[in-house]
Design a protein around this motif. Structure first.
Motif, PDB file in Angstrom:
ATOM      1  N   UNK A 182       0.810  -1.215   0.000  1.00 33.02           N
ATOM      2  CA  UNK A 182       0.000   0.000   0.000  1.00 33.02           C
ATOM      3  C   UNK A 182       0.850   1.275   0.000  1.00 33.02           C
ATOM      4  N   UNK A 183       2.001   1.216   0.656  1.00 37.52           N
ATOM      5  CA  UNK A 183       2.867   2.400   0.728  1.00 37.52           C
ATOM      6  C   UNK A 183       3.375   2.833  -0.638  1.00 37.52           C
ATOM      7  N   UNK A 184       3.390   1.913  -1.599  1.00 37.56           N
ATOM      8  CA  UNK A 184       3.891   2.236  -2.943  1.00 37.56           C
ATOM      9  C   UNK A 184       2.817   2.846  -3.834  1.00 37.56           C
ATOM     10  N   UNK A 185       1.562   2.726  -3.438  1.00 37.84           N
ATOM     11  CA  UNK A 185       0.471   3.123  -4.328  1.00 37.84           C
ATOM     12  C   UNK A 185       0.442   4.616  -4.673  1.00 37.84           C
ATOM     13  N   UNK A 186       0.701   5.536  -3.727  1.00 42.39           N
ATOM     14  CA  UNK A 186       0.742   6.957  -4.108  1.00 42.39           C
ATOM     15  C   UNK A 186       1.833   7.241  -5.143  1.00 42.39           C
ATOM     16  N   UNK A 187       2.974   6.581  -5.008  1.00 41.32           N
ATOM     17  CA  UNK A 187       4.052   6.777  -5.993  1.00 41.32           C
ATOM     18  C   UNK A 187       3.606   6.272  -7.363  1.00 41.32           C
ATOM     19  N   UNK A 188       2.946   5.113  -7.394  1.00 46.14           N
ATOM     20  CA  UNK A 188       2.473   4.564  -8.670  1.00 46.14           C
ATOM     21  C   UNK A 188       1.483   5.524  -9.322  1.00 46.14           C
ATOM     22  N   UNK A 189       0.569   6.068  -8.523  1.00 43.75           N
ATOM     23  CA  UNK A 189      -0.421   7.002  -9.057  1.00 43.75           C
ATOM     24  C   UNK A 189       0.266   8.210  -9.692  1.00 43.75           C
ATOM     25  N   UNK A 190       1.294   8.727  -9.039  1.00 44.50           N
ATOM     26  CA  UNK A 190       2.031   9.859  -9.606  1.00 44.50           C
ATOM     27  C   UNK A 190       2.800   9.442 -10.857  1.00 44.50           C
ATOM     28  N   UNK A 191       3.365   8.261 -10.832  1.00 45.89           N
ATOM     29  CA  UNK A 191       4.110   7.742 -11.977  1.00 45.89           C
ATOM     30  C   UNK A 191       3.198   7.637 -13.199  1.00 45.89           C
ATOM     31  N   UNK A 192       2.012   7.075 -12.993  1.00 46.31           N
ATOM     32  CA  UNK A 192       1.050   6.942 -14.089  1.00 46.31           C
ATOM     33  C   UNK A 192       0.589   8.316 -14.553  1.00 46.31           C
ATOM     34  N   UNK A 193       0.310   9.209 -13.613  1.00 43.89           N
ATOM     35  CA  UNK A 193      -0.183  10.541 -13.981  1.00 43.89           C
ATOM     36  C   UNK A 193       0.847  11.317 -14.785  1.00 43.89           C
ATOM     37  N   UNK A 194       2.115  11.196 -14.412  1.00 38.74           N
ATOM     38  CA  UNK A 194       3.172  11.892 -15.138  1.00 38.74           C
ATOM     39  C   UNK A 194       3.265  11.417 -16.581  1.00 38.74           C
ATOM     40  N   UNK A 195       3.041  10.133 -16.785  1.00 36.20           N
ATOM     41  CA  UNK A 195       3.145   9.577 -18.138  1.00 36.20           C
ATOM     42  C   UNK A 195       1.887   9.769 -18.958  1.00 36.20           C
ATOM     43  N   UNK A 196       0.755   9.997 -18.280  1.00 34.26           N
ATOM     44  CA  UNK A 196      -0.509  10.132 -18.980  1.00 34.26           C
ATOM     45  C   UNK A 196      -0.937  11.580 -19.208  1.00 34.26           C
ATOM     46  N   UNK A 197      -0.597  12.450 -18.266  1.00 34.59           N
ATOM     47  CA  UNK A 197      -1.117  13.822 -18.284  1.00 34.59           C
ATOM     48  C   UNK A 197      -0.807  14.551 -19.588  1.00 34.59           C
ATOM     49  N   UNK A 198       0.382  14.335 -20.132  1.00 36.21           N
ATOM     50  CA  UNK A 198       0.777  15.059 -21.348  1.00 36.21           C
ATOM     51  C   UNK A 198      -0.052  14.668 -22.561  1.00 36.21           C
ATOM     52  N   UNK A 199      -0.770  13.551 -22.449  1.00 31.46           N
ATOM     53  CA  UNK A 199      -1.578  13.098 -23.581  1.00 31.46           C
ATOM     54  C   UNK A 199      -3.044  13.514 -23.466  1.00 31.46           C
ATOM     55  N   UNK A 200      -3.404  14.068 -22.290  1.00 30.08           N
ATOM     56  CA  UNK A 200      -4.779  14.512 -22.081  1.00 30.08           C
ATOM     57  C   UNK A 200      -4.879  16.009 -22.303  1.00 30.08           C
ATOM     58  N   UNK A 201      -6.050  16.439 -22.685  1.00 27.58           N
ATOM     59  CA  UNK A 201      -6.308  17.855 -22.875  1.00 27.58           C
ATOM     60  C   UNK A 201      -7.552  18.248 -22.101  1.00 27.58           C
ATOM     61  N   UNK A 202      -7.423  19.321 -21.300  1.00 27.06           N
ATOM     62  CA  UNK A 202      -8.586  19.859 -20.618  1.00 27.06           C
ATOM     63  C   UNK A 202      -9.095  21.072 -21.373  1.00 27.06           C
TER      64      UNK A 202
END
Length: 202
Positions: A182-202
Motif C-alpha cells: 500500500x505504501x507504494x500506491x501513491x508513488x504509482x499514481x504519480x508515476x502513471x499521472x506523469x506519463x498520462x497527463x501530457x496526452x490529455x487535454x482539458x
C-alpha cells in the motif's frame, strides 16, 4: 450578475472537462489493490495525482486480481457500454505470461482490447508488462516486445511498467515478490499521472 454568470461558466467548464477525461483502468491484481482496501490502490489515487498536473479526471477501476488478457476481453464490451470512457488504460498480460500462454494468444487478445476501445471512441494507454524468465529468456523477450509493437501499430500511448521501479525498493514489495505494498500506491499514481497527463487535454 456578471460575477454569477462567470462562476456558472467556470462550473460548467469544469463539469465538461471532468466528463471529457473519464478513464477506465482495465487491469489485474497490480491495479486491483491486491491485499489492501480498494481505496488505497493506485487507480483510486489517480484523480488526485492527475489534479497535480492540472488535469481533471474521473477514474473507473475495473481491475480484477488474477485476470488475464482473455478475462479482460470478455468483460470489456460491457464496461465500454456502461461507462463510455474517453481513455482506457490496459494493464493486462502479467498473468498470461506467468502461466506461459503463447505470445501470439496474448498479442491477439491485446489487439482486440485496443481495437474494441478505439472503436468505442476511447483513447488507449497500453502499459508495458514484463515477466520474469520463468519460461526462459526467449519467452520473456518475445512477451515484452508485444507491447511496443502493438502501441506503434495501433497508435496508442505506451506507458512504462511501474513495477520495474517499485522492485528497486524492497520495502515497497509484498513478501510474494510480485505485488506492491500500500505504501507504494501513491508513488504509482504519480508515476502513471506523469506519463498520462501530457496526452490529455482539458
Amino acid at each position: 450578475m456578471i460575477r454569477t454568470l462567470s462562476l456558472l461558466l467556470c462550473l460548467l467548464c469544469s463539469t465538461v472537462s471532468l466528463a471529457a477525461n473519464k478513464i477506465l483502468v482495465l487491469g489485474d491484481s497490480l491495479s486491483a489493490g491486491y491485499n489492501m482496501p480498494i481505496e488505497k490502490a493506485w487507480p483510486s489515487l489517480l484523480t488526485e495525482a492527475m489534479a497535480t498536473h492540472g488535469q481533471a479526471v474521473n477514474v473507473i477501476n475495473a481491475s480484477i486480481s488474477g485476470d488475464t488478457t482473455g478475462n479482460g476481453l470478455a468483460r470489456l464490451p460491457e464496461l465500454l457500454k456502461n461507462h463510455q470512457p474517453d481513455w482506457v488504460i490496459i494493464e493486462l498480460g502479467a498473468n498470461d505470461g506467468l502461466r506461459g500462454f503463447p505470445p501470439k494468444v496474448i498479442e491477439t487478445n491485446l489487439t482486440k482490447l485496443i481495437t474494441l476501445s478505439q472503436d468505442a471512441n476511447a483513447n488507449v494507454a497500453l502499459m508495458q508488462i514484463r515477466v520474469p524468465p520463468n519460461y526462459g529468456k526467449r519467452y520473456s523477450d518475445m512477451f515484452a516486445k508485444i507491447y511496443p509493437q502493438l502501441a506503434t501499430r495501433h497508435n496508442t500511448v505506451l506507458m512504462p511498467f511501474f513495477l520495474e521501479e517499485i522492485i528497486l525498493k524492497p520495502e515497497w514489495m509484498m513478501d510474494d515478490g510480485l505485488h506492491p505494498e500500500p505504501e507504494a500506491q501513491p508513488w504509482i499514481a504519480q508515476f502513471v499521472s506523469q506519463n498520462l497527463a501530457k496526452h490529455l487535454e482539458n
